[in-house]
Design a protein around this motif. Structure first.
Motif, PDB file in Angstrom:
ATOM      1  N   TYR A  13     -27.509  -0.808  30.949  1.00 54.96           N
ATOM      2  CA  TYR A  13     -26.949  -0.675  32.297  1.00 54.96           C
ATOM      3  C   TYR A  13     -26.436   0.742  32.456  1.00 54.96           C
ATOM      4  CZ  TYR A  13     -26.729  -5.825  32.441  1.00 54.96           C
ATOM      5  OH  TYR A  13     -27.015  -7.159  32.414  1.00 54.96           O
ATOM      6  N   MET A  15     -23.980   2.974  34.631  1.00 52.94           N
ATOM      7  CA  MET A  15     -22.880   2.913  35.608  1.00 52.94           C
ATOM      8  C   MET A  15     -22.415   4.334  35.847  1.00 52.94           C
ATOM      9  SD  MET A  15     -21.372  -0.463  35.910  1.00 52.94           S
ATOM     10  CE  MET A  15     -19.646  -0.373  35.497  1.00 52.94           C
ATOM     11  N   ILE A  20     -24.380   1.693  29.270  1.00 54.76           N
ATOM     12  CA  ILE A  20     -23.925   0.547  28.481  1.00 54.76           C
ATOM     13  C   ILE A  20     -25.135  -0.166  27.903  1.00 54.76           C
ATOM     14  CG2 ILE A  20     -22.757  -1.693  28.589  1.00 54.76           C
ATOM     15  CD1 ILE A  20     -21.271  -0.442  31.108  1.00 54.76           C
ATOM     16  N   ALA A  22     -26.148  -3.310  26.618  1.00 50.51           N
ATOM     17  CA  ALA A  22     -25.658  -4.692  26.562  1.00 50.51           C
ATOM     18  C   ALA A  22     -26.414  -5.517  25.526  1.00 50.51           C
ATOM     19  CB  ALA A  22     -25.770  -5.339  27.933  1.00 50.51           C
ATOM     20  N   PRO A  41     -18.269 -13.690  21.826  1.00 48.85           N
ATOM     21  CA  PRO A  41     -17.139 -13.334  22.675  1.00 48.85           C
ATOM     22  C   PRO A  41     -17.594 -12.769  24.020  1.00 48.85           C
ATOM     23  CG  PRO A  41     -17.320 -11.833  20.791  1.00 48.85           C
ATOM     24  CD  PRO A  41     -18.352 -12.887  20.605  1.00 48.85           C
ATOM     25  N   SER A  42     -16.671 -12.724  24.943  1.00 49.61           N
ATOM     26  CA  SER A  42     -16.932 -12.137  26.251  1.00 49.61           C
ATOM     27  C   SER A  42     -17.433 -10.707  26.077  1.00 49.61           C
ATOM     28  CB  SER A  42     -15.628 -12.177  27.048  1.00 49.61           C
ATOM     29  OG  SER A  42     -15.856 -11.655  28.317  1.00 49.61           O
ATOM     30  N   GLY A  43     -18.498 -10.354  26.791  1.00 50.87           N
ATOM     31  CA  GLY A  43     -19.044  -9.003  26.704  1.00 50.87           C
ATOM     32  C   GLY A  43     -20.055  -8.812  25.590  1.00 50.87           C
ATOM     33  N   SER A  44     -20.379  -9.887  24.842  1.00 51.43           N
ATOM     34  CA  SER A  44     -21.296  -9.745  23.702  1.00 51.43           C
ATOM     35  C   SER A  44     -22.764  -9.715  24.129  1.00 51.43           C
ATOM     36  CB  SER A  44     -21.068 -10.868  22.687  1.00 51.43           C
ATOM     37  OG  SER A  44     -21.237 -12.130  23.277  1.00 51.43           O
ATOM     38  N   GLY A  45     -23.050 -10.049  25.401  1.00 50.53           N
ATOM     39  CA  GLY A  45     -24.420  -9.955  25.896  1.00 50.53           C
ATOM     40  C   GLY A  45     -25.077 -11.293  26.208  1.00 50.53           C
ATOM     41  N   LYS A  46     -24.314 -12.368  26.171  1.00 46.91           N
ATOM     42  CA  LYS A  46     -24.890 -13.698  26.391  1.00 46.91           C
ATOM     43  C   LYS A  46     -25.540 -13.826  27.782  1.00 46.91           C
ATOM     44  CE  LYS A  46     -20.971 -15.895  25.828  1.00 46.91           C
ATOM     45  NZ  LYS A  46     -20.036 -14.752  25.663  1.00 46.91           N
ATOM     46  N   SER A  47     -24.808 -13.428  28.806  1.00 45.18           N
ATOM     47  CA  SER A  47     -25.356 -13.569  30.172  1.00 45.18           C
ATOM     48  C   SER A  47     -26.577 -12.685  30.348  1.00 45.18           C
ATOM     49  CB  SER A  47     -24.323 -13.168  31.225  1.00 45.18           C
ATOM     50  OG  SER A  47     -23.150 -13.888  31.039  1.00 45.18           O
ATOM     51  N   THR A  48     -26.487 -11.476  29.810  1.00 47.84           N
ATOM     52  CA  THR A  48     -27.608 -10.547  29.920  1.00 47.84           C
ATOM     53  C   THR A  48     -28.856 -11.146  29.266  1.00 47.84           C
ATOM     54  OG1 THR A  48     -26.075  -8.686  29.917  1.00 47.84           O
ATOM     55  CG2 THR A  48     -28.367  -8.200  29.379  1.00 47.84           C
TER      56      THR A  48
END
Ligand code: ADP
Ligand code: ADP
Length: 232
Positions: A13, A15, A20, A22, A41-48
């Motif tokens: 990404y 910005m 970043i 991800a 954890p949050s920010g580890s790339g799961k959603s991506t």
């Protein structure tokens, strides 16, 4: 028989001037019929990663094959076609149409697939039977409990006979007892041969899966069979 293969996929990404990364060169493969949980954890790339697996996004580098088809470089329109055919989505927030009956909600993906009304309603009914809501077809979503709404969403995900069911925090909005009822349905779908991939940050929910892949900072930290599978 691989349903998913990724080879060195990254997602970058931009910005402003900040870059970043991800996902960093992720290579995983998932067989047909597997039941996998992604944790991290949050920010580890799961959603991506889920967005790429679900054909909502494409990798910046690397290759992704879904059912032996290279989808890494597809256009938006091509991806939409693949998504409709291959993926059944289940979300934390159910995403049902409030003014439509649950039968129409479940039949909706078949409208996009160009299937005639009679067959649509027949298949939606079957799908709702499979999640134990076959007698509630004319209800509206707000006449159902949270757990029942999530079962409707699961029926909608199933109606296209997708190659994979992709569930993003499927129990995130549900109480503990209802969560386990939903996981019981996933267990049955898995027994019936469906491929299930879910994201969760809850260990007891992940424990229903047969394989747990843990991400950290855009990398696969651990990828192992679950020796402690929860069965109801
Ligand atoms: P998770 O789902 O595990 O919380 P994400 O995939 O959402 O992780 O995020 C991974 C990293 O990518 C984080 O550093 C996040 O801030 C960043 N990120 C995610 N989406 C975007 C975006 N659209 N634009 C910029 N950075 C993003
Ligand atoms: P959250 O897990 O934060 O509650 P959702 O589960 O509703 O969010 O949605 C997760 C992601 O999937 C979001 O990025 C959203 O834009 C996307 N999304 C939501 N609904 C759909 C849909 N019906 N089809 C495709 N993508 C969707």
């Amino acid at each position: 028989n691989k349903v998913i293969t990724t080879e060195g996929i990254s997602r970058i990404y931009q910005m402003g001037t900040e870059v970043i990364k991800a996902l960093k060169h992720i290579s995983i493969s998932i067989d047909r019929g597997e039941y996998v949980a992604f944790m991290g954890p949050s920010g580890s790339g799961k959603s991506t990663l889920m967005n790429i697996i679900g054909c909502l996004d494409t990798p910046s580098e690397g290759q992704y094959w879904l059912n032996n088809q290279d989808v890494s470089d597809m256009t938006e329109n091509e991806l939409a076609v693949v998504r409709n055919k291959e993926i059944g989505f289940v979300f934390q927030s159910f995403n049902l149409l409030p003014r439509s009956t649950i039968l129409d909600n479940v039949a909706l993906p078949l409208v996009y697939a160009g299937i005639g009304r009679e067959e649509r309603l027949e298949r939606a009914q079957k799908s709702l039977d499979a999640v134990g809501l076959g007698t509630r077809v004319s209800h509206k979503p707000n006449e159902l409990s949270g757990g029942q709404r999530q079962r409707v969403a699961i029926a909608r995900a199933l109606v296209n006979n997708p190659s994979i069911i992709l569930a993003d925090e499927p129990t995130g909005a549900l109480d503990t007892k209802t969560s386990y009822e939903i996981m019981d349905i996933f267990n049955k779908l898995h027994e019936n041969g469906n491929t299930i991939i879910m994201v969760t940050h809850e260990e007891d929910i992940a424990n229903y899966a047969h394989r747990i892949i843990r991400l950290r900072d855009g990398l696969v930290e651990r990828d192992e069979q679950n020796m402690d599978i929860t069965k109801i």
